[in-house]
Scaffold this motif. Structure first.
Motif, PDB file in Angstrom:
ATOM      1  N   GLU A 387      -1.929 -22.707 -13.550  1.00 14.86           N
ATOM      2  CA  GLU A 387      -0.737 -21.904 -13.792  1.00 14.86           C
ATOM      3  C   GLU A 387       0.060 -22.428 -14.980  1.00 14.86           C
ATOM      4  N   SER A 388       0.122 -23.745 -15.139  1.00 11.96           N
ATOM      5  CA  SER A 388       0.873 -24.318 -16.253  1.00 11.96           C
ATOM      6  C   SER A 388       0.230 -23.986 -17.592  1.00 11.96           C
ATOM      7  N   ARG A 391       0.283 -19.979 -18.414  1.00  9.45           N
ATOM      8  CA  ARG A 391       1.586 -19.424 -18.778  1.00  9.45           C
ATOM      9  C   ARG A 391       2.242 -20.168 -19.945  1.00  9.45           C
ATOM     10  N   SER A 392       1.559 -21.130 -20.528  1.00  8.93           N
ATOM     11  CA  SER A 392       2.100 -21.808 -21.701  1.00  8.93           C
ATOM     12  C   SER A 392       2.290 -20.800 -22.836  1.00  8.93           C
ATOM     13  N   ALA A 396      -0.369 -17.996 -23.714  1.00  6.54           N
ATOM     14  CA  ALA A 396       0.070 -16.747 -23.104  1.00  6.54           C
ATOM     15  C   ALA A 396      -0.169 -15.569 -24.047  1.00  6.54           C
ATOM     16  N   GLN A 693      -0.955 -11.178 -15.234  1.00  5.01           N
ATOM     17  CA  GLN A 693      -0.074 -10.651 -16.281  1.00  5.01           C
ATOM     18  C   GLN A 693       1.318 -11.269 -16.195  1.00  5.01           C
ATOM     19  N   GLU A 694       1.793 -11.500 -14.987  1.00  2.20           N
ATOM     20  CA  GLU A 694       3.104 -12.122 -14.814  1.00  2.20           C
ATOM     21  C   GLU A 694       3.103 -13.533 -15.407  1.00  2.20           C
ATOM     22  N   LEU A 695       2.027 -14.265 -15.215  1.00  2.00           N
ATOM     23  CA  LEU A 695       1.913 -15.591 -15.805  1.00  2.00           C
ATOM     24  C   LEU A 695       1.869 -15.509 -17.330  1.00  2.00           C
ATOM     25  N   ARG A 696       1.095 -14.559 -17.847  1.00  2.53           N
ATOM     26  CA  ARG A 696       0.787 -14.518 -19.274  1.00  2.53           C
ATOM     27  C   ARG A 696       1.852 -13.815 -20.110  1.00  2.53           C
ATOM     28  N   ASP A 697       2.793 -13.119 -19.494  1.00  7.65           N
ATOM     29  CA  ASP A 697       3.777 -12.350 -20.245  1.00  7.65           C
ATOM     30  C   ASP A 697       5.077 -13.109 -20.487  1.00  7.65           C
ATOM     31  N   VAL A 698       4.986 -14.426 -20.655  1.00  2.22           N
ATOM     32  CA  VAL A 698       6.192 -15.236 -20.795  1.00  2.22           C
ATOM     33  C   VAL A 698       6.986 -14.860 -22.050  1.00  2.22           C
ATOM     34  N   ARG A 701       8.827 -11.592 -21.345  1.00  2.00           N
ATOM     35  CA  ARG A 701       9.855 -11.798 -20.322  1.00  2.00           C
ATOM     36  C   ARG A 701      11.081 -12.506 -20.902  1.00  2.00           C
TER      37      ARG A 701
END
Length: 704
Positions: A387-388, A391-392, A396, A693-698, A701
């Motif tokens: 996850e870290s 989502r970096s 990302a 997508q929630e992780l990758r859309d930092v 967001r």
């Protein structure tokens, strides 16, 4: 900044007198690091720039390359940096970087068909970094969209060492036929020099010397006058006017007005032809009153071109400029004497053109090689690590960036941004042109030489993943203050590493740009070798990066079994040696390009930044999932380039093609449920498409 004492002594010895104020300023700018490459030119001989496909190599505004099997179709390649201006004024700095590289394309007689931008900023969580990112992206999108040239690819990286000095590297691809080719070499005495485009103002004064200094703490206010202001609507008119001028065969030589303005463009143009010029600065069309000779010579006002034109064609050039609502000034003529400029009847410059353009002495600098990293791998649970890293901001999705660009204008883009490489249709040749651009500062910080080799190999792998074979490349070599031995040692490492891998891959480096003194109160940037590489495919189609949900998943290519330079270590600390690259990278690239073209291949995605974990996450779609397993956390996150995940309905065909080339390992199956199921040493991680997508859309967001 002013002309250094040692340079002044050389100039006085050559001229036999003290230089005038205008001459001293010209030498200061044209002998600056930005223009003369005083610290880097001795290193650039490492690059191989020749090949049967190379028509015009380094030294002109852009390189020209013939497409294989289609000698009547040429492309141009060019790359530039606009680093310091983009720190001082992100919008205008980035926008005028786009304008400049497009005009470099025009000056070769080509029509611009694609742009890439490679961007590097400080930590994403830093408010100032986000301010710079937003301004730079807005500047690129505004200018590129307005002129109708698609931005099809590039990269975005975040690293603490760009905090005080971001990088904005922009590349452009153009298209032309052999009879339209123009160079920046003046042809004959007696021809006229004609300035076409926007009026000259005081913006951008001293831009070349500004780009050759470390950024000061108050650069955003003190250096604002050195940043140019762009007008994309005028550039669009200039693009179309240039087409008309080339169509009618009116241009004998051309140079765009960039660094050092009119003085730089005109002196370099005649110097290339071993000629001189006589220019009357009063004739230059101006938008501000009471400009003096020095301001007219050195202003870097945008959207201007300098053309060599036969006397009998000058009136027709005027007519075409008027048709496109552009200014036009006949400013002087080509001569067989010195480079001479007059103002209000007084001679303000009288120097040998070649001495001005090419006479700067090279620097002999000390260098220190960086120490090799020790092995100190952190112990992190698979779920936390996944996850870290996913989502970096570095790994990302960059959708927030590229969706602001018009990447389909011109109706050539076949593979859009967000994939391993863009693919544009060259219908004139029946070929697809794949384009990849970028670098990884984590790699070159960890190991400058090996990291730069990896950058070249990864860009070639990106092309192969879309079924293309590398044709040529241009580079933008960014470094800190070269007078610091450790900084120069790292810079030397990236030059040699990039050159060695491109030579191994038989990819000529046909041009480029060097940007040094990217140093600030925050310290030097990482040595950053941005590479823009193009490759050719026999089709406009390419396998997607997302799985179809119907095939076996294979990882092709050898693991380097090391985490040096990885996003995993950037997130969790520790150190490791840099991965070992394959001994035969060309064979790997050829095999992958062949596999990408097999009918049984459903998807191909390069494994690089973030490792296999990020690649598999990116391959999951709403209707296509991944069920995979790996043997260790290290296997998930090591970033050895030259690897790809292939979804295929005929795994035996892939194994056969990679036999004696590189290992092929089955990692799992594609599914139809839009879910990633990843077994890491017995621990099963499961994420649905929306969760990924929630992780990758930092970026989206945080920035919307």
């Amino acid at each position: 900044m002013s002309l250094r004492d040692s340079d002044r002594a050389i100039v006085e010895r050559e001229l036999g007198r003290e230089p005038t104020g205008a001459e001293a300023a010209l030498f200061e700018n044209l002998w600056s690091e930005h223009c003369a490459y005083r610290s880097s030119r001795p290193l650039l001989t490492a690059f191989d720039s020749g090949g049967e496909q190379v028509v015009v190599g380094p030294g002109d505004d852009a390189a020209v390359v013939a497409l294989p099997g289609k000698e009547d179709v040429y492309i141009t390649l060019g790359i530039e940096s606009h680093n310091h201006p983009s720190y001082v004024d992100p919008f205008d700095g980035a926008a005028t970087g786009v304008g400049g590289i497009v005009r470099d394309t025009l000056s070769m007689g080509a029509y611009p068909i694609a742009l890439t931008d490679s961007l590097y900023f400080g930590p994403f969580e830093n408010e100032h970094s986000r301010y710079l990112l937003e301004g730079v992206v807005e500047g690129i999108s505004h200018y590129g969209n307005c002129i109708g040239v698609p931005t099809v690819g590039g990269s975005v990286c975040f690293h603490p060492d760009y905090e005080g000095n971001p990088l904005v590297n922009v590349a452009c691809v153009g298209l032309l036929s052999p009879e339209r080719l123009v160079t920046a070499e003046a042809q004959s005495p007696g021809n006229e020099l004609v300035l076409v485009g926007n009026a000259t103002g005081r913006d951008g004064l001293g831009g070349a010397s500004f780009a050759s200094e470390d950024l000061s703490e108050d650069a955003e206010t003190e250096d604002r006058p050195a940043v140019q202001v762009g007008d994309p609507y005028a550039e669009k008119l200039l693009i179309e006017c240039n087409e008309a001028l080339i169509d009618e065969g009116l241009v004998l030589a051309a140079r765009d007005l960039g660094a050092a303005g009119l003085g730089g463009a005109s002196s370099e143009l005649v110097a290339k032809g071993d000629l001189g010029a006589r220019i009357e600065l009063d004739r230059v069309h101006q938008r501000e009153p009471d400009m003096n000779a020095l301001e007219i010579l050195l202003a870097e006002s945008q959207e201007r071109m300098c053309y060599e034109v036969a006397p009998e064609n000058v009136e027709r050039v005027r007519e075409l400029a008027e048709r496109f609502d552009l200014g036009c000034s006949v400013i002087g003529e080509v001569t067989d004497g010195n480079y001479v400029c007059t103002f209000e009847g007084e001679t303000v410059v009288d120097v040998p053109a070649e001495f001005l353009a090419d006479g700067a002495p090279m620097n002999d600098l000390d260098s220190v090689e960086p120490a090799e990293a020790e092995v100190d791998r952190p112990d992190v649970a698979p779920a936390e690590a996944f996850e870290s890293v996913v989502r970096s901001p570095n790994t990302a999705s960059k959708r927030w960036v590229y969706r602001q660009y018009d990447h389909e204008v011109g109706n050539r883009t076949s593979v859009r941004p967000g994939d391993d490489a863009a693919l544009v249709a060259i219908r004139e040749a029946g070929k697809g042109l794949a384009i990849s651009a970028g670098a990884d500062p984590n790699w070159t910080s960890a190991a400058p030489y090996e990291g730069a080799r990896a950058v070249a190999f990864e860009n070639a792998t990106n092309l192969a993943a879309k079924g293309a074979r590398p044709l040529a490349a241009v580079d933008c070599l960014n470094g800190g203050n070269p007078e610091k031995p450790d900084v120069y040692g790292g810079f030397r490492g990236i030059v040699d590493g990039l050159a060695d891998m491109c030579r191994t891959l038989s990819v000529p480096v046909v041009g480029g740009n060097v940007s040094l003194y990217n140093d600030s109160v925050s310290g030097p940037i990482p040595p950053t070798p941005t590479l823009a590489m193009v490759g050719v495919s026999d089709t406009y189609d390419a396998p997607p990066a997302s799985v179809a949900g119907e095939g076996t998943l294979l990882v092709v290519g050898a693991s380097g079994d090391a985490l040096g330079g990885s996003e995993f270590l950037a997130q969790f600390g520790g150190s490791d040696r840099f991965p070992t690259l394959p001994e035969e990278p060309t064979a790997v690239v050829d095999a992958l390009a062949d596999v990408a073209g097999q009918e049984s291949t459903l998807a191909v995605h390069d494994v690089s930044h973030g490792g296999l974990a990020v690649t598999l996450a990116e391959m999951v779609g709403r209707d296509g999932g991944v069920d995979a397993a790996v043997d260790s956390v290290g296997d998930c996150f090591e970033e050895t380039p030259g690897r790809a995940v292939v979804e295929t309905t005929a795994p035996e065909h892939v194994r056969e093609r990679f036999d004696d080339v590189a290992p092929v390992a089955e990692v799992g199956e594609a599914t139809g449920d839009g879910t990633l199921t990843l077994d890491v040493v017995g621990e099963t991680l499961t994420y649905g498409y929306e969760e990924i997508q929630e992780l990758r859309d930092v970026l989206t967001r945080e920035l919307e």
